[in-house]
Design an enzyme around this catalytic site. Structure first.
Site, PDB file in Angstrom:
ATOM      1  N   THR A  12     -38.907  16.732  35.890  1.00 40.70           N
ATOM      2  CA  THR A  12     -39.193  15.322  35.613  1.00 40.70           C
ATOM      3  C   THR A  12     -38.634  14.399  36.683  1.00 40.70           C
ATOM      4  OG1 THR A  12     -39.335  15.641  33.219  1.00 40.70           O
ATOM      5  CG2 THR A  12     -38.759  13.436  33.985  1.00 40.70           C
ATOM      6  N   THR A  98     -35.771  19.559  32.722  1.00 47.88           N
ATOM      7  CA  THR A  98     -34.808  19.673  31.627  1.00 47.88           C
ATOM      8  C   THR A  98     -35.187  20.725  30.590  1.00 47.88           C
ATOM      9  OG1 THR A  98     -35.910  17.914  30.366  1.00 47.88           O
ATOM     10  CG2 THR A  98     -34.137  17.252  31.872  1.00 47.88           C
TER      11      THR A  98
END
Length: 367
Positions: A12, A98
């Site tokens: 991300t 993540t």
């Protein structure tokens, strides 16, 4: 003076809207991401403002990945890259998505025996290109920690906390405090100054095991190359137990032969309990007899499996109590031990043994 190597794998933190995917977020290529980082306040010229002598250098995956696409082969590629750069840098940052960050940080703790320098895995919940984002603070924090906090471990840095990598878990999908370590305190915390909880750190390795020794680096590279070839030949699975789970379901998972299942992380109830019906237990017992290493982990985020505490515990069918080891660490440890060429018996003996701070052996029974 410290120079930090930053390895950008994707995730991300480096995402931008992708027109070919209907505007959905996808990781940008490495050169584009490095240019973006250089444009950020305090990171120009590969330096860190306010930290004289702290510099950073960036490398990247040729094909950047959403971490949902990470595999054990990618864990080994990351480890090989860090070992290849080990002599030239004082600390390392791995920028990672993540979703599977805890798996990678756990794996690196087993793949890099003899760490004497910090390896800091980090990322963000919101991309760096967005104004309201945790990306810049996590990125700067990770570089500063890697360059100034000499913790000889694989760690996760997220939202001001430095966590032991093989104790970390993603605990929130949306909030900036996305990671936690329910069974182990932070190794350091970043605020107006950095609090280093040095009493919790693993001891630095001696010269005979330190990766700072060139011959040890060469041996590690050789071992990693062998593991890279091995990981495609077997499988480690996770089985989440739930009320009413059918023996046929577990059979279908554990009897896969291409590639062969060598280990299974059983996400059991409470302190390591499961159904006690004979058909279910027979499936697990048969798998254990075939050499499949069964880990008895708990679905509960905090606390410990207590082998033998209840009659419904899974130790009777050969499952190994994971104590307070996270499911991510259990899976990564199984993969790394099998990839290193160890037999099922050797793996079974090592799984409940703390190797790099991944578990705390406890004793006790239900009250």
């Amino acid at each position: 003076m410290a120079n930090v190597f930053v390895l950008y794998t994707g995730g991300t933190i480096g995402c931008k809207p992708d027109d070919s995917a209907g505007g959905a977020l996808a990781p940008m290529p490495g050169p584009e991401f490095e240019a973006l980082v250089l444009s950020m306040p305090g990171l120009a010229d590969h330096k860190v403002a306010d930290y004289e002598g702290l510099t950073w250098t960036m490398g990247w995956f040729d094909t950047t990945l959403d971490s949902s696409n990470m595999t054990p082969s990618d864990w080994i590629t990351i480890a090989q890259t860090l070992v290849g750069a080990y002599q030239d840098y004082d600390g390392f940052v791995v920028l990672h998505g993540t979703d599977t960050m805890a798996y990678t940080a756990s794996a690196l703790s087993f793949l890099l025996p003899g760490l004497s320098k910090p390896v800091v895995v980090s990322g963000s919940q919101v991309p760096l290109i967005f104004t309201l984002s945790d990306a810049l603070t996590n990125l700067v924090g990770a570089i500063v920690v890697a360059g100034t906090v000499p913790v000889p471990e694989s760690t996760v840095y997220f939202d001001t906390k430095l966590l032991r990598g093989n104790r970390s878990e993603k605990i929130n999908a949306n909030q900036f405090a996305g990671f936690g370590s329910p069974n182990f305190p932070p190794l350091a915390e970043v605020g107006s100054f950095i609090t280093q909880n040095t009493a919790l750190w693993l001891p630095p390795p001696g010269p005979e095991t330190s990766l700072s020794v060139p011959t040890n680096l060469a041996a590690c590279q050789t071992a990693l190359a062998a593991q890279a070839l091995a990981v495609a030949s077997f499988s480690v699975v996770i089985v989440w137990l739930y009320p009413g789970i059918q023996p046929s379901t577990v059979t279908a998972v554990l009897n896969v032969t291409q590639p062969a299942v060598k280990g299974a992380v059983l996400l059991a109830f409470g302190e390591g309990n499961g159904p006690s019906n004979p058909a279910f237990l027979s499936v697990l017992s048969d798998a254990n007899a075939r050499g499949v290493v069964l880990m008895d982990n708990t679905q509960v985020q905090a606390g410990s499996v207590l082998p033998g505490a209840y009659a419904t515990g899974l130790g009777a069918v050969g499952a190994i109590g994971a104590y307070d080891m996270t499911p991510e660490a259990s899976l990564a440890k199984l993969v790394c031990l099998f990839a290193s060429g160890k037999s099922s018996a050797e793996v079974k003996a090592l799984m409940p043994t703390p190797l790099v701070g991944e578990l705390t052996v406890t004793a006790g029974t239900a009250g």
